[in-house]
Design a protein around this motif. Structure first.
Motif, PDB file in Angstrom:
ATOM      1  N   ALA A   1       0.833  -1.209   0.000  1.00  0.00           N
ATOM      2  CA  ALA A   1       0.000   0.000   0.000  1.00  0.00           C
ATOM      3  C   ALA A   1       0.865   1.255   0.000  1.00  0.00           C
ATOM      4  N   VAL A   2       1.967   1.241   0.743  1.00  0.00           N
ATOM      5  CA  VAL A   2       2.869   2.393   0.754  1.00  0.00           C
ATOM      6  C   VAL A   2       3.543   2.546  -0.612  1.00  0.00           C
ATOM      7  N   ARG A   3       3.971   1.436  -1.204  1.00  0.00           N
ATOM      8  CA  ARG A   3       4.571   1.507  -2.540  1.00  0.00           C
ATOM      9  C   ARG A   3       3.586   2.075  -3.558  1.00  0.00           C
ATOM     10  N   ARG A   4       2.325   1.644  -3.465  1.00  0.00           N
ATOM     11  CA  ARG A   4       1.306   2.155  -4.397  1.00  0.00           C
ATOM     12  C   ARG A   4       1.099   3.649  -4.199  1.00  0.00           C
ATOM     13  N   LEU A   5       1.052   4.077  -2.938  1.00  0.00           N
ATOM     14  CA  LEU A   5       0.879   5.500  -2.644  1.00  0.00           C
ATOM     15  C   LEU A   5       2.033   6.313  -3.222  1.00  0.00           C
ATOM     16  N   CYS A   6       3.257   5.898  -2.932  1.00  0.00           N
ATOM     17  CA  CYS A   6       4.410   6.654  -3.407  1.00  0.00           C
ATOM     18  C   CYS A   6       4.492   6.637  -4.931  1.00  0.00           C
ATOM     19  N   GLY A   7       4.164   5.488  -5.522  1.00  0.00           N
ATOM     20  CA  GLY A   7       4.172   5.412  -6.976  1.00  0.00           C
ATOM     21  C   GLY A   7       3.124   6.309  -7.616  1.00  0.00           C
ATOM     22  N   ALA A   8       1.961   6.399  -6.989  1.00  0.00           N
ATOM     23  CA  ALA A   8       0.884   7.232  -7.539  1.00  0.00           C
ATOM     24  C   ALA A   8       1.237   8.713  -7.501  1.00  0.00           C
ATOM     25  N   LEU A   9       1.940   9.145  -6.431  1.00  0.00           N
ATOM     26  CA  LEU A   9       2.231  10.578  -6.275  1.00  0.00           C
ATOM     27  C   LEU A   9       3.579  10.990  -6.857  1.00  0.00           C
ATOM     28  N   ARG A  10       4.463  10.026  -7.090  1.00  0.00           N
ATOM     29  CA  ARG A  10       5.801  10.390  -7.562  1.00  0.00           C
ATOM     30  C   ARG A  10       5.719  11.137  -8.890  1.00  0.00           C
ATOM     31  N   GLY A  11       6.294  12.325  -8.937  1.00  0.00           N
ATOM     32  CA  GLY A  11       6.293  13.141 -10.141  1.00  0.00           C
ATOM     33  C   GLY A  11       5.053  13.990 -10.315  1.00  0.00           C
ATOM     34  N   GLN A  12       4.026  13.770  -9.489  1.00  0.00           N
ATOM     35  CA  GLN A  12       2.809  14.586  -9.565  1.00  0.00           C
ATOM     36  C   GLN A  12       3.080  15.984  -8.999  1.00  0.00           C
ATOM     37  N   THR A  13       2.388  16.958  -9.527  1.00  0.00           N
ATOM     38  CA  THR A  13       2.458  18.317  -8.995  1.00  0.00           C
ATOM     39  C   THR A  13       1.262  18.537  -8.081  1.00  0.00           C
ATOM     40  N   VAL A  14       1.529  18.778  -6.809  1.00  0.00           N
ATOM     41  CA  VAL A  14       0.464  18.949  -5.828  1.00  0.00           C
ATOM     42  C   VAL A  14       0.198  20.441  -5.651  1.00  0.00           C
ATOM     43  N   PRO A  15      -1.023  20.896  -5.885  1.00  0.00           N
ATOM     44  CA  PRO A  15      -1.322  22.323  -5.719  1.00  0.00           C
ATOM     45  C   PRO A  15      -1.142  22.771  -4.269  1.00  0.00           C
ATOM     46  N   LEU A  16      -0.720  24.005  -4.088  1.00  0.00           N
ATOM     47  CA  LEU A  16      -0.516  24.551  -2.748  1.00  0.00           C
ATOM     48  C   LEU A  16      -1.755  24.419  -1.866  1.00  0.00           C
ATOM     49  N   PRO A  17      -2.958  24.720  -2.340  1.00  0.00           N
ATOM     50  CA  PRO A  17      -4.117  24.594  -1.448  1.00  0.00           C
ATOM     51  C   PRO A  17      -4.336  23.179  -0.921  1.00  0.00           C
ATOM     52  N   LEU A  18      -3.993  22.186  -1.733  1.00  0.00           N
ATOM     53  CA  LEU A  18      -4.175  20.803  -1.297  1.00  0.00           C
ATOM     54  C   LEU A  18      -3.149  20.439  -0.219  1.00  0.00           C
ATOM     55  N   LEU A  19      -1.932  20.915  -0.363  1.00  0.00           N
ATOM     56  CA  LEU A  19      -0.949  20.699   0.698  1.00  0.00           C
ATOM     57  C   LEU A  19      -1.352  21.441   1.965  1.00  0.00           C
ATOM     58  N   TRP A  20      -1.851  22.673   1.816  1.00  0.00           N
ATOM     59  CA  TRP A  20      -2.304  23.416   2.990  1.00  0.00           C
ATOM     60  C   TRP A  20      -3.423  22.675   3.718  1.00  0.00           C
ATOM     61  N   GLN A  21      -4.259  21.992   2.974  1.00  0.00           N
ATOM     62  CA  GLN A  21      -5.370  21.268   3.590  1.00  0.00           C
ATOM     63  C   GLN A  21      -4.882  20.092   4.428  1.00  0.00           C
ATOM     64  N   HIS A  22      -3.946  19.328   3.901  1.00  0.00           N
ATOM     65  CA  HIS A  22      -3.577  18.067   4.535  1.00  0.00           C
ATOM     66  C   HIS A  22      -2.221  18.089   5.248  1.00  0.00           C
ATOM     67  N   MET A  23      -1.311  18.978   4.854  1.00  0.00           N
ATOM     68  CA  MET A  23       0.015  19.032   5.466  1.00  0.00           C
ATOM     69  C   MET A  23       0.551  20.465   5.324  1.00  0.00           C
ATOM     70  N   PRO A  24      -0.024  21.395   6.094  1.00  0.00           N
ATOM     71  CA  PRO A  24       0.260  22.819   5.879  1.00  0.00           C
ATOM     72  C   PRO A  24       1.741  23.180   5.905  1.00  0.00           C
ATOM     73  N   ALA A  25       2.521  22.569   6.778  1.00  0.00           N
ATOM     74  CA  ALA A  25       3.920  22.956   6.902  1.00  0.00           C
ATOM     75  C   ALA A  25       4.769  22.492   5.725  1.00  0.00           C
ATOM     76  N   ALA A  26       4.196  21.642   4.857  1.00  0.00           N
ATOM     77  CA  ALA A  26       4.963  21.092   3.732  1.00  0.00           C
ATOM     78  C   ALA A  26       4.805  21.917   2.466  1.00  0.00           C
ATOM     79  N   GLN A  27       4.485  23.196   2.610  1.00  0.00           N
ATOM     80  CA  GLN A  27       4.148  24.014   1.445  1.00  0.00           C
ATOM     81  C   GLN A  27       5.306  24.134   0.450  1.00  0.00           C
ATOM     82  N   ASP A  28       6.549  23.939   0.904  1.00  0.00           N
ATOM     83  CA  ASP A  28       7.677  24.038  -0.024  1.00  0.00           C
ATOM     84  C   ASP A  28       7.668  22.928  -1.070  1.00  0.00           C
TER      85      ASP A  28
END
Length: 426
Positions: free
Chosen positions: A367-394
């Motif tokens: 499950a962790v491999r699938r998660l990392c594979g799904a997100l690897r290389g994806q561009t995550v919009p700032l508002p979505l990071l603010w929603q789920h992991m605010p301090a990770a905005q960089d």
């Protein structure tokens, strides 16, 4: 911050230049990678410890022997470019605890094999803890019995180190109450160890080691585990109050060979940790906090992937963890209590982080491999990071490397410890 050696801690305290060392108590590869990378970047000691239940000659709950664990650490260290001279391997609570349901002689025979396996593999910081009763004995043993058993294990460690070559071990004695890993209930206060009890522990161990011909080994005892009045339960934290330990601090005046080792310092934050180092607790052990924040980051990424990627599903990592913990409740069922709803959130979010026992399972790793594979290389919009992991905005608005997010989150906690350990940076 320059490297601090364990046998320098008492001298630095006496000289009024206290410095500390973080003891990373985890076998999770990402936590180990974060610790080794951080150590390389800061040129500071990387003290990594395994517990008797986690890693032993029979495999422990991780399935790793001391040799396996040391090989994992060294492999990651090479990948991270962390110099071997910065790394110290330690064994925590080494004694009969994993076999305490057996008669004492059987349990101690296994403990001897375990200590030999640790030391022969290169572990050189050895916490001798034979304080727990075995079959037919009281839950906690008296100082005399504990010290005799500790001396017996020290004799094995000394012989094993001489056979293996290299540096001789340094020792930590004593234990803390409540047991390692956090309490199971809501806590309101924790009393520090009484000064008289701490002095007695040292005096009895010194005498019995001398009687066993282990005086030189005892001269390498650097630390005493005591309770400084810090602890965490499933859902709260008791912060360090230095006003309660004036009497306990006096022990270090009487016994300048020693410093205190503080267990269960998780979730304290930089200011209490700094006070601990200043007050004679320069060895700060942390474990559940590091896997707690790792889980926090994994669950945040799981939620981000659910919101961002139509084909990912609704929090499949969370679902996989819930299914596994319900199917195999042995690691949490005795520790979490309440309604079904309360136990559900405790399974995932308790500060004692008993979910950490499940990360090594094949279905969760997939499950962790699938998660990392799904997100690897994806561009995550700032508002979505603010929603789920605010301090990770960089990490927003650029191709994502999920593992770097996980290492970043663990390193944030390690940085609190690093700041505390570098008190004054003399």
């Amino acid at each position: 911050m320059m490297q601090v050696h364990l046998n320098e801690l008492a001298r630095l305290r006496i000289e009024g230049r206290p410095r500390g060392v973080t003891s990373v108590c985890s076998a999770h590869p990402i936590v180990l990678r974060a610790a080794l990378r951080h150590g390389r970047q800061q040129a500071s000691t990387v003290l990594i410890e395994a517990t008797c239940n986690q890693v032993n000659h029979l495999g422990g709950y991780t399935g790793m022997t001391p040799s396996d664990f040391a090989s994992l650490v060294r492999k990651i260290a090479i990948e991270e470019g962390c110099p071997e001279k910065l790394i110290v391997l330690g064994g925590d609570h080494l004694g009969p605890n994993p076999w305490r349901d057996r008669p004492a002689e059987e349990a101690m025979a296994e403990a001897e094999k375990m200590v030999a396996a640790y030391v022969e593999t290169g572990f050189r910081k050895i916490h001798l803890d034979a304080s727990m009763g075995c079959k037919g004995e009281p839950v906690a043993l008296d100082d005399e019995t504990t010290a005799h058993r500790a001396a017996r294990l020290a004799a094995v460690a000394e012989a094993s180190a001489k056979r293996a070559g290299g540096a001789m071990p340094v020792y930590v004695i004593g234990t803390e109450v409540p047991p390692p890993g956090g309490a199971d209930h809501t806590l309101t206060t924790i009393d520090p160890t009484a000064a008289a009890a701490a002095l007695t522990t040292i005096e009895v161990h010194r005498r019995i080691f001398a009687e066993a011909g282990l005086g030189q080994a005892f001269e390498r005892a650097i630390g005493l585990v005591v309770q400084p009045g810090v602890e965490f339960g499933n859902q709260n934290v008791i912060l360090y109050d230095r006003n309660k330990i004036d009497a306990l601090k006096s022990v270090l005046t009487d016994e300048p060979q020693f410093v205190f080792e503080a267990h269960s310092t998780d979730y304290q934050g930089t200011r209490p940790l700094t006070a601990l180092v200043e007050d004679g607790f320069p060895i700060l052990k942390v474990g559940p906090e590091l896997t707690f924040v790792l889980r926090e980051a994994l669950y945040a990424l799981d939620a981000i992937a659910s919101d961002l990627l139509p084909d990912y599903g609704q929090r499949p990592l969370y679902a996989a963890m819930e299914a596994l913990m319900l199917d195999q409740p042995g690691n949490w069922s005795r520790h979490y209590h309440g309604t079904d709803a309360e136990m559900r959130w405790l399974r995932h979010y308790s500060l004692s982080d008993r979910i950490r026992y499940y990360w090594a399972s094949a279905e969760v790793q997939e499950a962790v491999r699938r998660l990392c594979g799904a997100l690897r290389g994806q561009t995550v919009p700032l508002p979505l990071l603010w929603q789920h992991m605010p301090a990770a905005q960089d990490f927003a608005d650029a191709p994502l490397d999920p593992e770097q997010v996980l290492i970043w989150r663990v390193t944030k906690s390690l940085s609190d410890y690093h700041a505390a350990c570098g008190v004054g940076k003399n």
